[in-house]
Design an enzyme around this catalytic site. Sequence first.
Site, PDB file in Angstrom:
ATOM      1  N   GLU A   1      -9.519   6.406   7.203  1.00 44.71           N
ATOM      2  CA  GLU A   1      -8.071   6.611   7.128  1.00 44.71           C
ATOM      3  C   GLU A   1      -7.622   7.843   6.336  1.00 44.71           C
ATOM      4  OE1 GLU A   1      -7.866   2.515   5.625  1.00 44.71           O
ATOM      5  OE2 GLU A   1      -6.023   2.347   6.778  1.00 44.71           O
TER       6      GLU A   1
ATOM      7  N   ARG B   1       0.831  -1.212   0.000  1.00 47.72           N
ATOM      8  CA  ARG B   1       0.000   0.000   0.000  1.00 47.72           C
ATOM      9  C   ARG B   1       0.865   1.261   0.000  1.00 47.72           C
ATOM     10  NH1 ARG B   1      -5.526   1.756   0.809  1.00 47.72           N
ATOM     11  NH2 ARG B   1      -6.245  -0.397   0.792  1.00 47.72           N
TER      12      ARG B   1
HETATM   13  N1  MTE Z   1     -11.622   6.301  14.636  1.00 51.06           N
HETATM   14  C1  MTE Z   1     -11.647   6.038  15.964  1.00 51.06           C
HETATM   15  N2  MTE Z   1     -12.322   6.885  16.772  1.00 51.06           N
HETATM   16  N3  MTE Z   1     -11.003   4.959  16.496  1.00 51.06           N
HETATM   17  C2  MTE Z   1     -10.286   4.092  15.699  1.00 51.06           C
HETATM   18  O1  MTE Z   1      -9.719   3.113  16.197  1.00 51.06           O
HETATM   19  N4  MTE Z   1      -9.546   3.538  13.408  1.00 51.06           N
HETATM   20  C3  MTE Z   1      -9.256   4.063  12.073  1.00 51.06           C
HETATM   21  C4  MTE Z   1     -10.466   4.811  11.511  1.00 51.06           C
HETATM   22  N5  MTE Z   1     -10.984   5.743  12.474  1.00 51.06           N
HETATM   23  C5  MTE Z   1     -10.242   4.344  14.288  1.00 51.06           C
HETATM   24  C6  MTE Z   1     -10.959   5.475  13.801  1.00 51.06           C
HETATM   25  C7  MTE Z   1      -8.864   3.028  11.122  1.00 51.06           C
HETATM   26  S1  MTE Z   1      -7.269   2.496  11.116  1.00 51.06           S
HETATM   27  C8  MTE Z   1      -9.740   2.505  10.226  1.00 51.06           C
HETATM   28  S2  MTE Z   1      -9.252   1.368   9.070  1.00 51.06           S
HETATM   29  C9  MTE Z   1     -11.157   2.892  10.217  1.00 51.06           C
HETATM   30  O2  MTE Z   1     -11.473   3.833  11.236  1.00 51.06           O
HETATM   31  C10 MTE Z   1     -12.006   1.635  10.406  1.00 51.06           C
HETATM   32  O3  MTE Z   1     -13.343   1.908  10.479  1.00 51.06           O
HETATM   33  P1  MTE Z   1     -14.291   2.147   9.191  1.00 51.06           P
HETATM   34  O4  MTE Z   1     -13.844   1.209   8.125  1.00 51.06           O
HETATM   35  O5  MTE Z   1     -15.630   1.838   9.715  1.00 51.06           O
HETATM   36  O6  MTE Z   1     -14.089   3.580   8.815  1.00 51.06           O
HETATM   37  N1  HPA Z   2      -5.832  -2.255   4.435  1.00 49.95           N
HETATM   38  C1  HPA Z   2      -6.026  -2.470   5.747  1.00 49.95           C
HETATM   39  N2  HPA Z   2      -5.952  -3.639   6.302  1.00 49.95           N
HETATM   40  C2  HPA Z   2      -5.664  -4.684   5.521  1.00 49.95           C
HETATM   41  C3  HPA Z   2      -5.443  -4.539   4.162  1.00 49.95           C
HETATM   42  C4  HPA Z   2      -5.532  -3.253   3.583  1.00 49.95           C
HETATM   43  O1  HPA Z   2      -5.347  -3.048   2.373  1.00 49.95           O
HETATM   44  N3  HPA Z   2      -5.171  -5.750   3.670  1.00 49.95           N
HETATM   45  C5  HPA Z   2      -5.213  -6.608   4.715  1.00 49.95           C
HETATM   46  N4  HPA Z   2      -5.511  -5.959   5.830  1.00 49.95           N
HETATM   47 MO1  MOS Z   3      -7.117   0.470   9.631  1.00 46.36          MO
HETATM   48  S1  MOS Z   3      -5.056   0.594   9.611  1.00 46.36           S
HETATM   49  O1  MOS Z   3      -7.093  -0.368   8.067  1.00 46.36           O
HETATM   50  O2  MOS Z   3      -7.328  -0.769  10.784  1.00 46.36           O
END
Ligand code: MTE
Ligand code: HPA
Ligand code: MOS
Length: 793
Positions: free
Chosen positions: A738, A335
């Site tokens: 993210e 990534r």
């Molecule tokens: N927001 C909060 N408050 N706490 C978290 O742990 N994790 C982040 C983001 N926002 C996180 C957060 C990460 S790494 C990801 S991948 C996404 O939330 C996951 O949730 P979603 O796919 O529902 O957005």
């Molecule tokens: N993003 C986040 N988490 C993951 C991925 C990715 O692309 N692939 C496997 N775990």
């Molecule tokens: Mo988020 S780093 O894809 O849990």
Amino acid sequence: MRDTISAPISGALPDAVPGTVVTGGASHSLRHESAAMHVAGAAAYIDDMPEPKGLLHVVPGLSTRAHARIVSMDLDAVRAAPGVVRVLTAADIPGHNQVSPVGRNDEPLLATDLVSYYGQPIFAVVAETRLQARHAARLARIEYEDLPAILDIAQARAAGGAMVWRPLTMQRGDAPSGLAASPRRVAGRITMGGQEHFYLEGQAAMAQPGEEGEMRVWSSTQHPTETQHMVAHVLDRPSNLVTTEIRRMGGGFGGKETQANTPACLAALAAELTGRAAKIRLDRDDDMMMTGKRHDFVVDYDVGFDDDGRIRAVDMVLAARCGWSADLSGPVTDRALFHADNAYYYPDVRLRSEPLKTNTQSNTAYRGFGGPQGIVAAERVIEEIAFATGLDPLDVRLRNVYGTGTRDLTPYHMTVEDSISADIMAKLADDCAYRARRAALRAANEGSPHIRRGIALTPVKFGISFTATHYNQAGALVHVYTDGSVQVNHGGTEMGQGLHTKMVQIAMREFGLPADRVRITATTTGKVPNTSATAASSGADLNGMAVLDAVRRIKDRLVEFAAGHWGVDAAQVRFLPDGVHVGATVVPFPDLTRAAYFARVSMSSSGFYKTPKISWNAETGRGRPFFYFAYGAACAEVAIDLLTGETRIEQVDILHDAGQSLNPAIDIGQIEGGFVQGAGWLTTEELVWDASGRLRTHAPSTYKVPACSDRPRRFTVKLLDHAPNREDTIFRSKAVGEPPFVHGVAVLHAISDALASIDGYRTCPRLDAPATPETILRTTERMRGLAAPCPVG
Ligand code: MTE
Ligand code: HPA
Ligand code: MOS
């Protein structure tokens, strides 16, 4: 504090357009389903759950060597310590001593004869109280025979560059000849540090044995299905005997995508061997010593460009410290390559990854998953071109962003169909008066010997989908009860990001119900099986569609029933906030569900979704790994003190693309939080290992996460208006978890801009991250020519 937000926050009902396929439509800032409980301290995390009778406590014993053979292990004193019920070692594991999430068999749950990092679990104490277990764990006498330890990227390369995963090359055109043919060329290096997740709730799990080999595990995990599988493997039993459940995490940020498995397996092993419930809640220091972090990177770049600042060719090598096992380092470093273009078109390009093996914690997923590291490298390249040509970095950015219909092919041969980066940057620059402020700051810096100000405006383009295509699926289970109340369950996990709230909103909108009629329940492998991690920002995209599928199946049955029962056409049945419209009659939802029950209509359904259009082939380096891109831009203004190296973030303006936002208040919260976390990574958060491989920054006393006082003095976050996703996502929204993390990059570049004032904006400061006061002072010295030049390039 933020000055304005673009969206009203209210508890009002959504604009429901039930019974029809909704595209776009009004979004709605329903408050987080646990908001009141969060602030009242009533939301339960693993350690708050009522404790089962006879609960035992588990504490791991960690390696104090980075790389060593275990010569002998004397645990007698541990066993004899007060309150100790059992001591677990690898020999006690009935099944596989293995928790590699990627099938590499390179991650024993408990070390056997070899330790591969300082902090690796070797044994675990099971005691009546947590304190007793903690005390006992210190009494182990372990004799080691040290082996050479490889601690960082430089050492790994010097020792031959062993990797935990296959390196990847992405290329299009011919980078070496493109570089040779470029009128101008700059090569250099940027290093960027890792990052501790610092979830407020540390790693935690509780396990309770049941009948005939059943095991229930409550785990603070982003990936309940994988936790279920790992526990099943460790205990040597089929998945149908293991159930994992999680109501909410106190933050995950990627740190609980795979690394929640070890604590869960230790709790389950303790429960299995004692026949009693067992809980583990890692001490913060142990958590930081044991678990992996964001990967630190060293990136070497070589860029060819012309006098107008247009890029001709890019060649980059992105090396990452992966730690002792593969974990997710393969997809993370992939990534990083997928984002080493950020929003820019590279005519000839070659990108290579080096996922290097080291004797340190196994680095793992962290918000952005390697993407931010690739983007930081891309933005350094832009900055180099700006200094080489004398152009405003914003102009270099605008000249190089992806076009539409032309200059639109990524290094992985996916076409960018909707590049809106130029528009977003131009609009944000106007809104926050970037150009006028930049000129004013430069003038002011001339008369200011110690306090220097800088400003930068950076874009983000972030690819949405798991790059492992099979992960892009989700399931849901929705029940409508006879009283017309609804339970929604899905495969995603709540970690504060508001996923559950968004899932509730989908059911509300489709059934025409208020929030208090729709209940979200804990995520469990017993309700929705074979799920993916809640990660890659795709929680709402994937699970939202699965919830919609389940709800629509139930609605279809109710419509058919109502049409027959009241003798109207199916098209005349609509679910609206004032009730179900059946022809001219308005039937309260509970009346419909009761009637449907007596007519023996099923009001429960599972739902399923898989993302269309995507594919990725790492062998050929080609495909469409992402369903779409999320875009945004941030402008940051900072003041730095050249005497102390301190930074203050004066103003931040962000314009972000959440598509047709499912919940503007929650999305703005994600953007604010993501920005602060990204800025923390690049400024104050610094991980330090000593020469023995021991992490010395394992508590907030030595590891500086952003505090309230570190937030920007003026902070404005806006969502891009009228920007429905062109792809058919849940109500045309875009993933938002993210991408906003990357907005922190604007702060790094604003600091760099301030530092550039030292020599009259002639040379690129080549500021590394994190830009701590020490780094800023070192760079200041270098810019003043007082110290020897840094070994870069
Ligand atoms: N927001 C909060 N408050 N706490 C978290 O742990 N994790 C982040 C983001 N926002 C996180 C957060 C990460 S790494 C990801 S991948 C996404 O939330 C996951 O949730 P979603 O796919 O529902 O957005
Ligand atoms: N993003 C986040 N988490 C993951 C991925 C990715 O692309 N692939 C496997 N775990
Ligand atoms: Mo988020 S780093 O894809 O849990």
